[in-house]
Design a protein around this motif. Sequence first.
Motif, PDB file in Angstrom:
ATOM      1  N   ALA B  86       1.015  -1.219  -0.122  1.00  0.00           N
ATOM      2  CA  ALA B  86       0.046   0.054  -0.070  1.00  0.00           C
ATOM      3  C   ALA B  86       0.999   1.230   0.067  1.00  0.00           C
ATOM      4  O   ALA B  86       0.652   2.213  -0.568  1.00  0.00           O
ATOM      5  N   GLY B  87       2.052   1.225   0.874  1.00  0.00           N
ATOM      6  CA  GLY B  87       2.711   2.549   0.987  1.00  0.00           C
ATOM      7  C   GLY B  87       3.463   2.727  -0.490  1.00  0.00           C
ATOM      8  O   GLY B  87       3.669   3.789  -0.862  1.00  0.00           O
ATOM      9  N   LEU B  88       3.814   1.504  -1.232  1.00  0.00           N
ATOM     10  CA  LEU B  88       4.488   1.607  -2.517  1.00  0.00           C
ATOM     11  C   LEU B  88       3.422   2.259  -3.449  1.00  0.00           C
ATOM     12  O   LEU B  88       3.846   3.144  -4.413  1.00  0.00           O
ATOM     13  N   ARG B  89       2.227   1.894  -3.460  1.00  0.00           N
ATOM     14  CA  ARG B  89       1.075   2.060  -4.375  1.00  0.00           C
ATOM     15  C   ARG B  89       1.157   3.700  -4.290  1.00  0.00           C
ATOM     16  O   ARG B  89       1.143   4.408  -5.196  1.00  0.00           O
ATOM     17  N   ASN B  90       1.113   4.206  -2.894  1.00  0.00           N
ATOM     18  CA  ASN B  90       0.877   5.573  -2.584  1.00  0.00           C
ATOM     19  C   ASN B  90       2.289   6.525  -3.247  1.00  0.00           C
ATOM     20  O   ASN B  90       2.111   7.412  -3.948  1.00  0.00           O
ATOM     21  N   ALA B  91       3.405   5.951  -3.254  1.00  0.00           N
ATOM     22  CA  ALA B  91       4.564   6.498  -3.454  1.00  0.00           C
ATOM     23  C   ALA B  91       4.691   6.502  -5.053  1.00  0.00           C
ATOM     24  O   ALA B  91       5.118   7.550  -5.622  1.00  0.00           O
ATOM     25  N   ARG B  92       4.089   5.603  -5.484  1.00  0.00           N
ATOM     26  CA  ARG B  92       4.006   5.337  -6.909  1.00  0.00           C
ATOM     27  C   ARG B  92       3.403   6.442  -7.734  1.00  0.00           C
ATOM     28  O   ARG B  92       3.689   6.995  -8.920  1.00  0.00           O
ATOM     29  N   ARG B 121      -7.897   6.736 -12.850  1.00  0.00           N
ATOM     30  CA  ARG B 121      -8.718   5.792 -12.526  1.00  0.00           C
ATOM     31  C   ARG B 121      -8.340   4.854 -11.600  1.00  0.00           C
ATOM     32  O   ARG B 121      -9.046   4.297 -10.593  1.00  0.00           O
ATOM     33  N   ALA B 122      -7.205   4.383 -11.879  1.00  0.00           N
ATOM     34  CA  ALA B 122      -6.565   3.464 -10.932  1.00  0.00           C
ATOM     35  C   ALA B 122      -6.386   3.742  -9.636  1.00  0.00           C
ATOM     36  O   ALA B 122      -6.812   2.832  -8.887  1.00  0.00           O
ATOM     37  N   HIS B 123      -6.083   4.873  -9.333  1.00  0.00           N
ATOM     38  CA  HIS B 123      -5.992   5.455  -7.958  1.00  0.00           C
ATOM     39  C   HIS B 123      -7.146   6.063  -7.416  1.00  0.00           C
ATOM     40  O   HIS B 123      -7.205   6.652  -6.328  1.00  0.00           O
ATOM     41  N   ARG B 124      -8.230   5.731  -8.276  1.00  0.00           N
ATOM     42  CA  ARG B 124      -9.574   6.472  -7.779  1.00  0.00           C
ATOM     43  C   ARG B 124      -9.860   7.764  -7.691  1.00  0.00           C
ATOM     44  O   ARG B 124     -10.254   8.235  -6.329  1.00  0.00           O
ATOM     45  N   ILE B 125      -9.143   8.606  -8.747  1.00  0.00           N
ATOM     46  CA  ILE B 125      -9.263   9.898  -8.120  1.00  0.00           C
ATOM     47  C   ILE B 125     -10.054  10.777  -9.157  1.00  0.00           C
ATOM     48  O   ILE B 125     -10.169  10.492 -10.153  1.00  0.00           O
ATOM     49  N   GLY B 126     -10.873  11.549  -8.496  1.00  0.00           N
ATOM     50  CA  GLY B 126     -11.812  12.380  -9.167  1.00  0.00           C
ATOM     51  C   GLY B 126     -12.990  11.657  -9.672  1.00  0.00           C
ATOM     52  O   GLY B 126     -13.426  10.444  -9.339  1.00  0.00           O
ATOM     53  N   THR B 127     -13.966  12.301 -10.315  1.00  0.00           N
ATOM     54  CA  THR B 127     -15.171  11.931 -11.120  1.00  0.00           C
ATOM     55  C   THR B 127     -14.791  11.720 -12.589  1.00  0.00           C
ATOM     56  O   THR B 127     -13.945  12.348 -13.257  1.00  0.00           O
ATOM     57  N   PRO B 128     -15.725  10.885 -13.277  1.00  0.00           N
ATOM     58  CA  PRO B 128     -15.626  10.770 -14.736  1.00  0.00           C
ATOM     59  C   PRO B 128     -15.335  12.071 -15.217  1.00  0.00           C
ATOM     60  O   PRO B 128     -14.685  12.691 -16.200  1.00  0.00           O
ATOM     61  N   LEU B 172      -1.054  12.194 -12.805  1.00  0.00           N
ATOM     62  CA  LEU B 172      -1.141  12.161 -11.453  1.00  0.00           C
ATOM     63  C   LEU B 172      -0.263  13.275 -10.530  1.00  0.00           C
ATOM     64  O   LEU B 172      -0.103  12.999  -9.574  1.00  0.00           O
ATOM     65  N   GLU B 173       0.173  14.014 -11.253  1.00  0.00           N
ATOM     66  CA  GLU B 173       0.876  15.332 -10.501  1.00  0.00           C
ATOM     67  C   GLU B 173       2.044  14.831  -9.962  1.00  0.00           C
ATOM     68  O   GLU B 173       2.215  14.873  -8.466  1.00  0.00           O
ATOM     69  N   PRO B 174       3.012  14.022 -10.528  1.00  0.00           N
ATOM     70  CA  PRO B 174       4.126  13.476  -9.813  1.00  0.00           C
ATOM     71  C   PRO B 174       5.054  14.302  -9.541  1.00  0.00           C
ATOM     72  O   PRO B 174       5.102  15.550 -10.178  1.00  0.00           O
ATOM     73  N   ASP B 175       5.974  14.113  -8.353  1.00  0.00           N
ATOM     74  CA  ASP B 175       7.043  14.981  -8.157  1.00  0.00           C
ATOM     75  C   ASP B 175       8.355  14.684  -8.776  1.00  0.00           C
ATOM     76  O   ASP B 175       9.223  15.412  -9.075  1.00  0.00           O
ATOM     77  N   PHE B 176       8.345  13.229  -9.284  1.00  0.00           N
ATOM     78  CA  PHE B 176       9.611  12.600 -10.039  1.00  0.00           C
ATOM     79  C   PHE B 176       9.203  11.926 -11.299  1.00  0.00           C
ATOM     80  O   PHE B 176       8.252  11.160 -11.232  1.00  0.00           O
TER      81      PHE B 176
END
Lengths: 332, 328
Positions: B86-92, B121-128, B172-176
Amino acid sequence: MSEPVLHVSDLRVTFRARNRAVTALRDVAFTLDAGRTLALVGESGSGKSVSSLAIMGLLPKNGSVSGGSIRYRGSSGRVTEITAASEDEMRALRGAEIAMIFQEPMSSLNPLFTVGDQIGEMLLLHSDLDAASRRKRVLDMLELVEIPAAASRIDNYPHELSGGMRQRVMIALAMVCNPKLLIADEPTTALDVTIQAQILDLMRRLQKELGMSILFITHDMGVVAEMADDVAVMYAGAVVEQAGAQELFHRPSHPYTRGLLHSIPRPGRAEGVRLQSIPGMVPPLHAMPTGCAFAPRCARADNICAGPVALRDFAANHRVACFHAEHGVAGV
Amino acid sequence: MPNMGWPVSEPLLQIRGLSKRFETARGTVHAVNDVSFDIPRGSITGLVGESGSGKTTLGRALLRLTDPSEGQTIFDGQDLNTLSAAGLRNARKRMQIIFQDPVSSLNPRLRVGDIIAEGLRAHRIGTPRSRRETVVALLEEVGLQADHRNRFPHEFSGGQRQRIGIARALALEPDFIVADESVSALDVSIQAQVLNLLLDLRERRNLTMLFIAHDLSVVEYLCDQIVVMYLGRVVESGPSRPLYSNPAHPYTRALLSAVPVPDPQPLRSRTILKGDIPSPLAPPSGCVFRTRCPHAIDICAQEAPEPVSVGPARQCYCKRTEDLYVPA
């Protein structure tokens, strides 16, 4: 100046695809003088590889020369019009007088035969040497292209060699019959930069020793600067500029050539200065604009550019296909 | 460890003793061997090397797309290699990758809008609806148009596909971001467009980037600091400018002198390396470069060189640095 080895003029090549004809080369013209290296430079789809296949008489079945001429002057001084040559004439030229090396040596070498057999086959076809003399000659060639331990490498299969070694074998194969004209199509593009430096160095040395003319096809302006005496820049199936290498790099005159040179990152560039890029992309072959094909991407384009444009003499030994060509103050 | 001269104290990524070995039928491949360096926040770090240098494996190991055999990757204070699933999923979410080949890395059966929104979608962010708005904004940010979202990848040119890959990485607005040979397949005029886009994005989004490439001119243009790899090991690292103008390691010098410069000069002294890169199945003992190094002596075969400081934030892994390197 002696008569050119290769003189291409008004060359048109057409491909049939799905019941329509597309023109891959539109009036291509360039000249390669004896003992010199002409770089044919351009991006994907510019027609540089199609040009080389037309010269070798190796266009794919759905492609054909639909106009113009390719004149090759052989070792005896005899001129062959390649566009009208029979398959027998071409077979006699290919390998013996005109040789070719390709980008990917792995797919151009037969995996089932040793490198010695493949190089020897050229001699079998084009000379009357006996088996022992052929092997001797092959060994000499492998040594000439600086393959270490050539006496044992001669019996290796292509997969037993590194990429750089395979390209050396390709060069030995191309040079074994002492051709007058070598066509090198992106010969170092698949190689690492330190190996590329070795191969370019080898090609320069062989040219000096054997005196062949080289048509060097590449997309890399750095390689052009290292190898070429003369340069022809291609864009969308036509030569847009031809000049001596010094002249071309220091006074690029076609807006495409200038754009291309400005797009390349080069050492020592001032920090914070952005690369200039050429907006847009190359038009597809089936939707070429009338007139200048570069006009849709060109900042200088105006109404006149919709009319027919052809290579014209611009300065001494410098031809440009542009209505608005001008000499820059400096190349870049 | 090197401080790269950035004002922020803690680097975004700290790589410590990272190794990756692959077991094959012919033996163990030492793809990455004891690699350590930092990636400062907001910087673009260039990872350069030839085929077989391990640069791609290292990039993948950093994101744990492949699990490292040894070592640590500390991302914003967390060791990625000890994180739970779960932690890795968040970091990813915060780490993305842009691939070399924009043809094989985009699913040909998905519309561009769905490709870009897949991570959301995979990270369940936002609505369609909000995802659609994000996609449109991203397309415009990378220089494409809103209506491109309904098309398929094959309808685009190579440069446009690479822009789609970039938009997907940004969703996903990554930092890296790891960019693995992301402009290598493009023609130079298109390559320049994409390089400038990456620079714009770095400024606008304060991205940190690892740019993996074999083209040294491109890396010099884009990157703040450089890490040079050879046969699985770092041979030199440091800020871009001094490293390019006065390379310290014999390999870096040979590599830079092998780059063809687009300017016809009759005289240019150059070191042409002899031979090929040895097999990573049996890397040479001691310094991995010694078999091709014009300066190798007996001691080079005995032990792997430790890093030697050759200037602010610059390290050179060569036993003979003191004999060979003349500071500018």
